[in-house]
Enzyme design. Structure first.
Site, mmCIF file in Angstrom:
data_model
loop_
_atom_site.group_PDB
_atom_site.id
_atom_site.type_symbol
_atom_site.label_atom_id
_atom_site.label_comp_id
_atom_site.label_asym_id
_atom_site.label_seq_id
_atom_site.Cartn_x
_atom_site.Cartn_y
_atom_site.Cartn_z
ATOM 1 N N GLY A 47 -1.362 1.474 -8.048
ATOM 2 C CA GLY A 47 -2.034 0.962 -6.851
ATOM 3 C C GLY A 47 -1.110 0.061 -6.052
ATOM 4 N N VAL A 48 -1.078 0.249 -4.745
ATOM 5 C CA VAL A 48 -0.245 -0.598 -3.897
ATOM 6 C C VAL A 48 -1.085 -1.475 -2.975
ATOM 7 C CG1 VAL A 48 1.869 0.766 -3.961
ATOM 8 C CG2 VAL A 48 0.125 1.305 -2.270
ATOM 9 N N GLY A 103 -1.826 8.561 -1.432
ATOM 10 C CA GLY A 103 -2.938 8.714 -2.355
ATOM 11 C C GLY A 103 -3.891 7.579 -2.079
ATOM 12 N N CYS A 104 -5.033 7.580 -2.725
ATOM 13 C CA CYS A 104 -6.000 6.511 -2.505
ATOM 14 C C CYS A 104 -6.778 6.300 -3.798
ATOM 15 C CB CYS A 104 -6.955 6.909 -1.372
ATOM 16 S SG CYS A 104 -8.172 5.645 -0.998
ATOM 17 N N HIS A 146 -3.343 2.746 6.656
ATOM 18 C CA HIS A 146 -4.300 3.283 5.677
ATOM 19 C C HIS A 146 -5.415 2.267 5.399
ATOM 20 C CE1 HIS A 146 -4.962 5.598 1.685
ATOM 21 N NE2 HIS A 146 -5.714 4.527 1.562
ATOM 22 N N GLU A 147 -5.021 0.996 5.220
ATOM 23 C CA GLU A 147 -6.005 -0.047 4.878
ATOM 24 C C GLU A 147 -6.899 -0.390 6.073
ATOM 25 O OE1 GLU A 147 -6.458 -0.833 1.704
ATOM 26 O OE2 GLU A 147 -4.801 0.525 1.329
ATOM 27 N N HIS A 150 -9.563 2.072 6.259
ATOM 28 C CA HIS A 150 -10.647 1.833 5.293
ATOM 29 C C HIS A 150 -11.729 0.938 5.907
ATOM 30 C CE1 HIS A 150 -9.957 3.619 1.398
ATOM 31 N NE2 HIS A 150 -8.713 3.188 1.321
HETATM 32 ZN ZN ZN Z 1 -7.205 3.991 0.189
#
Ligand code: ZN
Length: 182
Positions: A47-48, A103-104, A146-147, A150
């Protein structure tokens, strides 16, 4: 065992997350949520970053693992602390776009290719409520986009130009690792 991270299909991932009022940042509730996010992120080997909706809280907060900001990977040097972004906005996006594998944690077993702006500037508040600005390029720029997605109920699978299923998360992540070196 129940997945500690909310998975695709849960409506909370599709909500527009609410801003956190500045006066609430120091509250026990928000500080506890931030601590929970850091803990959940640390528990994920690959996870990043993690956004609050991924823990079921539709609030505008995301955390990026400190290791992402480390220029040189060196086992001898401890990673910088995780960075917290509250009420983030993308203020500048480069014209140039690049393709990257993503990825997520909320879409396990898949990874995909997403085209995003190469550079992204985020303005936000940190966990003390202080204003912060961060210029991200490459992987960090992609993570910021990406965040922020979300927090608007968007998942990378909505934007991916190519998605691969891979039941073996290890191999999917290994391929990801190959591609963008995290
Ligand atoms: Zn994600």
């Amino acid at each position: 065992m129940k997945d500690p991270i909310v998975q695709d299909g849960d409506p909370v991932l599709r909500m527009k997350a609410a801003p956190v009022p500045k006066k609430d940042i120091s509250s026990r509730k928000i500080q506890a949520l931030i601590a929970k996010m850091k803990k959940a992120l640390a528990a994920e080997e690959f996870g990043v970053a993690l956004a609050a909706p991924q823990l079921g809280e539709p609030l505008r907060i995301f955390v990026v693992a400190g290791s992402v900001f480390q220029e040189k990977k060196d086992e001898q040097i401890p990673s910088p602390p995780d960075r917290v972004f509250i009420n983030p906005t993308l203020t500048r996006l480069s014209k140039k776009k690049v393709e990257m594998s993503e990825g997520c944690l909320s879409v396990r077993g898949k990874y995909g290719t997403v085209i995003r702006h190469e550079k992204a500037t985020v303005k936000a508040q940190d966990e003390q409520g202080n204003p912060i600005t961060y210029h991200g390029s490459g992987l960090v720029g992609h993570i910021f986009q990406h965040e922020c997605d979300h927090l608007d109920g968007i998942l990378y699978i909505d934007k991916a130009v190519h998605i691969e299923e891979d039941e073996d998360m290890q191999s999917a992540r290994a391929k990801l690792k190959e591609k963008h070196g995290v």
